[in-house]
Design a protein around this motif. Structure first.
Motif, mmCIF file in Angstrom:
data_model
loop_
_atom_site.group_PDB
_atom_site.id
_atom_site.type_symbol
_atom_site.label_atom_id
_atom_site.label_comp_id
_atom_site.label_asym_id
_atom_site.label_seq_id
_atom_site.Cartn_x
_atom_site.Cartn_y
_atom_site.Cartn_z
ATOM 1 N N SER A 2 0.905 -1.255 -0.038
ATOM 2 C CA SER A 2 -0.074 -0.069 -0.022
ATOM 3 C C SER A 2 1.059 1.160 -0.061
ATOM 4 O O SER A 2 2.110 1.094 0.326
ATOM 5 N N GLU A 3 0.380 2.527 -0.387
ATOM 6 C CA GLU A 3 0.930 3.696 -0.398
ATOM 7 C C GLU A 3 1.458 4.122 0.895
ATOM 8 O O GLU A 3 2.558 4.606 1.232
ATOM 9 N N LYS A 4 0.532 3.796 2.040
ATOM 10 C CA LYS A 4 1.078 4.078 3.164
ATOM 11 C C LYS A 4 2.113 3.065 3.871
ATOM 12 O O LYS A 4 3.220 3.581 4.395
ATOM 13 N N THR A 5 2.230 2.072 3.377
ATOM 14 C CA THR A 5 3.375 1.073 3.783
ATOM 15 C C THR A 5 4.688 1.649 3.160
ATOM 16 O O THR A 5 5.727 1.661 3.768
ATOM 17 N N GLN A 7 5.259 4.582 2.275
ATOM 18 C CA GLN A 7 5.818 5.897 3.047
ATOM 19 C C GLN A 7 6.533 5.434 4.346
ATOM 20 O O GLN A 7 7.574 6.136 4.334
ATOM 21 N N ILE A 8 5.954 4.357 4.928
ATOM 22 C CA ILE A 8 6.617 4.239 6.302
ATOM 23 C C ILE A 8 7.930 3.599 5.831
ATOM 24 O O ILE A 8 9.011 4.012 6.775
ATOM 25 N N GLU A 10 9.968 4.246 3.605
ATOM 26 C CA GLU A 10 10.798 5.363 3.110
ATOM 27 C C GLU A 10 11.351 6.095 4.067
ATOM 28 O O GLU A 10 12.506 6.615 4.367
ATOM 29 N N THR A 42 -5.295 -9.945 6.790
ATOM 30 C CA THR A 42 -5.679 -8.615 6.341
ATOM 31 C C THR A 42 -6.728 -8.785 5.232
ATOM 32 O O THR A 42 -6.790 -9.913 4.630
#
Length: 70
Positions: A2-5, A7-8, A10, A42
């Protein structure tokens, strides 16, 4: 992923190694608190399991290997 994953990941990559280790242990504790036996899935995993269950797959234990083809 996911995008959030992403970002985390990074953000974690910007930290010094010692802080990355700390963050890893914190995340691990959060996951274990959420699911101590790692048995929850999930939504993405649930969908994959449902697709596999409905795929027509036959377990090896369900096959009569002595009388196959009869």
């Amino acid at each position: 992923m996911s995008e959030k994953t992403m970002q985390i990941a990074e953000m974690l990559d910007m930290l010094p190694e010692q802080e990355q280790d700390f963050a890893f242990e914190l995340i691990k504790k959060l996951v274990i608190a959420w699911d101590p036996d790692f048995t929850k899935v999930t939504p993405k995993e649930r969908k994959a399991l449902e697709e596999a269950e409905n795929s027509g797959y036959v377990s090896e234990s369900e096959i009569d290997w002595d009388n196959i083809g009869i």
